[in-house]
Design a protein around this motif. Structure first.
Motif, PDB file in Angstrom:
ATOM      1  N   ASN A 268     -11.558   4.873 -14.543  1.00 24.23           N
ATOM      2  CA  ASN A 268     -10.543   3.842 -14.380  1.00 24.23           C
ATOM      3  C   ASN A 268     -10.783   2.716 -15.397  1.00 24.23           C
ATOM      4  OD1 ASN A 268     -12.628   2.216 -13.369  1.00 24.23           O
ATOM      5  ND2 ASN A 268     -12.073   2.570 -11.225  1.00 24.23           N
TER       6      ASN A 268
ATOM      7  N   TYR B  36     -11.393   8.012  -8.800  1.00 25.77           N
ATOM      8  CA  TYR B  36     -10.950   7.802  -7.420  1.00 25.77           C
ATOM      9  C   TYR B  36     -11.581   6.579  -6.757  1.00 25.77           C
ATOM     10  CZ  TYR B  36      -9.447  12.623  -8.181  1.00 25.77           C
ATOM     11  OH  TYR B  36      -8.880  13.760  -8.695  1.00 25.77           O
TER      12      TYR B  36
ATOM     13  N   ARG C 170     -10.166   3.932  -3.656  1.00 21.52           N
ATOM     14  CA  ARG C 170      -9.186   4.590  -2.799  1.00 21.52           C
ATOM     15  C   ARG C 170      -9.884   5.101  -1.538  1.00 21.52           C
ATOM     16  NH1 ARG C 170      -7.835   5.225  -7.970  1.00 21.52           N
ATOM     17  NH2 ARG C 170      -5.639   5.046  -8.547  1.00 21.52           N
TER      18      ARG C 170
ATOM     19  N   LYS D  26      -8.423  -3.282  -1.626  1.00 20.99           N
ATOM     20  CA  LYS D  26      -7.447  -3.815  -2.583  1.00 20.99           C
ATOM     21  C   LYS D  26      -7.576  -5.330  -2.699  1.00 20.99           C
ATOM     22  CE  LYS D  26      -2.751  -3.211  -4.190  1.00 20.99           C
ATOM     23  NZ  LYS D  26      -1.544  -2.378  -4.083  1.00 20.99           N
TER      24      LYS D  26
ATOM     25  N   ALA E 273      -8.182   0.338   3.153  1.00 21.54           N
ATOM     26  CA  ALA E 273      -7.424   0.213   1.909  1.00 21.54           C
ATOM     27  C   ALA E 273      -7.066  -1.244   1.631  1.00 21.54           C
ATOM     28  CB  ALA E 273      -6.162   1.070   1.967  1.00 21.54           C
TER      29      ALA E 273
ATOM     30  N   GLY F 162     -11.048  -3.832  -5.596  1.00 22.25           N
ATOM     31  CA  GLY F 162     -11.685  -2.540  -5.780  1.00 22.25           C
ATOM     32  C   GLY F 162     -13.170  -2.576  -5.457  1.00 22.25           C
TER      33      GLY F 162
ATOM     34  N   GLN G 181      -2.969   9.266  -7.950  1.00 19.04           N
ATOM     35  CA  GLN G 181      -3.435   8.042  -8.598  1.00 19.04           C
ATOM     36  C   GLN G 181      -2.609   6.826  -8.201  1.00 19.04           C
ATOM     37  OE1 GLN G 181      -6.477   8.596  -9.347  1.00 19.04           O
ATOM     38  NE2 GLN G 181      -6.414   7.763 -11.403  1.00 19.04           N
TER      39      GLN G 181
ATOM     40  N   TYR H   9     -13.936   8.754  -3.258  1.00 18.83           N
ATOM     41  CA  TYR H   9     -13.151   8.106  -2.209  1.00 18.83           C
ATOM     42  C   TYR H   9     -14.059   7.393  -1.211  1.00 18.83           C
ATOM     43  CZ  TYR H   9      -8.588   9.963  -3.469  1.00 18.83           C
ATOM     44  OH  TYR H   9      -7.407  10.219  -4.116  1.00 18.83           O
TER      45      TYR H   9
ATOM     46  N   GLU I 215      -3.124   4.400  -2.648  1.00 20.61           N
ATOM     47  CA  GLU I 215      -4.407   3.851  -2.203  1.00 20.61           C
ATOM     48  C   GLU I 215      -5.042   4.710  -1.119  1.00 20.61           C
ATOM     49  OE1 GLU I 215      -2.203   0.564  -4.090  1.00 20.61           O
ATOM     50  OE2 GLU I 215      -1.656   1.879  -2.440  1.00 20.61           O
ATOM     51  N   ILE I 216      -4.230   5.517  -0.427  1.00 16.08           N
ATOM     52  CA  ILE I 216      -4.695   6.333   0.690  1.00 16.08           C
ATOM     53  C   ILE I 216      -4.329   7.786   0.425  1.00 16.08           C
ATOM     54  CG2 ILE I 216      -4.489   6.775   3.180  1.00 16.08           C
ATOM     55  CD1 ILE I 216      -3.594   3.808   3.460  1.00 16.08           C
TER      56      ILE I 216
ATOM     57  N   LEU J  84       0.832  -1.201   0.000  1.00 20.22           N
ATOM     58  CA  LEU J  84       0.000   0.000   0.000  1.00 20.22           C
ATOM     59  C   LEU J  84       0.869   1.254   0.000  1.00 20.22           C
ATOM     60  CD1 LEU J  84      -2.767  -0.910   2.615  1.00 20.22           C
ATOM     61  CD2 LEU J  84      -2.841  -1.195   0.128  1.00 20.22           C
TER      62      LEU J  84
END
Length: 249
Positions: free
Chosen positions: A129, A136, A139, A220, A216, A224, A94, A168, A97-98, A22
């Motif tokens: 994406n 976003y 994330r 992940k 996160a 996603g 981008q 987010y 992840e945080i 991460l």
């Protein structure tokens, strides 16, 4: 080791999670340029330390050290500006992840720099994406606030709303703050302020940091946010994801 220390160690579980894949980006929206001391950065260093001790790759950007053009387009050099450092910063956004936004309080509000950064984040929010979702998605976001006047919760409310609106995920307890004596009191790092020793702030900052890492990690590992019902490209192509429009009955 004292009995008290032994009991405390027994209460604390050893972290068994792997966060080494991460990364986190902290954007400091102080009004002070480097190398001036940023009180907000000092609070953020607590969160950064926890992340780094758990394998998260952390990068910090102090926004005012860069020439970030005003506007809401991805690259403002295409709209009359001679220079715009935002595209390079967005690449860091981008890759992380945080995202944690840091802001002081002025007149009860987040800084003008923070508002500027959010406007530029907004300028990229329509990008998609690989799954056809907004840029976003997948994330997580949080924020840290410092000041010597009221407004910490108001600032956090505004920042966290903005981040979730852009895509987010906001985990529980995704903010922390420190405010000293209301009025022209000491700043976080001033001698005798009590800031670095404040248990409420230290607890919230620690909880925020772990919640960001956990969320996160979960997202992940899940690949996603599921890409159904939220894909702009498919909506534009006519897919309606079970939306029923009574006008067409």
């Amino acid at each position: 080791m004292t009995d008290s220390e032994s009991r405390t160690d027994a209460l604390s579980e050893v972290a068994t999670w792997d966060f080494s894949d991460l990364s986190a980006l902290f954007i400091n929206c102080s009004l002070k340029r480097s190398p001036d001391i940023s009180n907000t950065q000092a609070l953020a260093d607590i969160a950064i330390g926890i992340m780094e001790r758990n394998g998260v790759a952390v990068e910090v950007v102090r926004a005012v050290d860069h020439q970030i053009a005003v506007g809401v387009q991805p690259d403002m050099t295409e709209h009359g500006w001679d220079r715009d450092d935002w595209p390079a910063i967005f690449e860091k956004v981008q890759n992380a992840e945080i995202l944690v936004l840091l802001s002081p309080i002025w007149l009860g509000e987040k800084s003008s720099v923070c508002n500027h950064v959010i406007e530029r984040l907004y300028g990229n929010s329509a990008q998609l994406n690989d799954a056809g979702q907004y840029a976003y998605y997948g994330r997580v976001g949080g924020c840290l606030i410092t000041g010597n006047e009221d407004g910490a919760k108001h600032c956090a409310m505004n920042i966290l709303y903005s981040l979730q609106h852009l895509g987010y995920v906001i985990p529980p307890q995704a903010d922390s703050s420190w405010i000293g004596e209301v009025g022209p009191g000491p700043s976080y790092l001033d001698p005798g302020s009590g800031g670095p020793e404040n248990d409420f702030t230290n607890r919230n900052t620690t909880f925020m940091t772990w919640n960001l890492m956990h969320m996160a990690r979960m997202i992940k590992d899940a690949g996603g946010i599921p890409a159904h019902g939220n894909q702009r490209d498919k909506w534009d192509a006519g897919c309606r994801f079970d939306f029923e429009n009574p006008d067409y009955r």
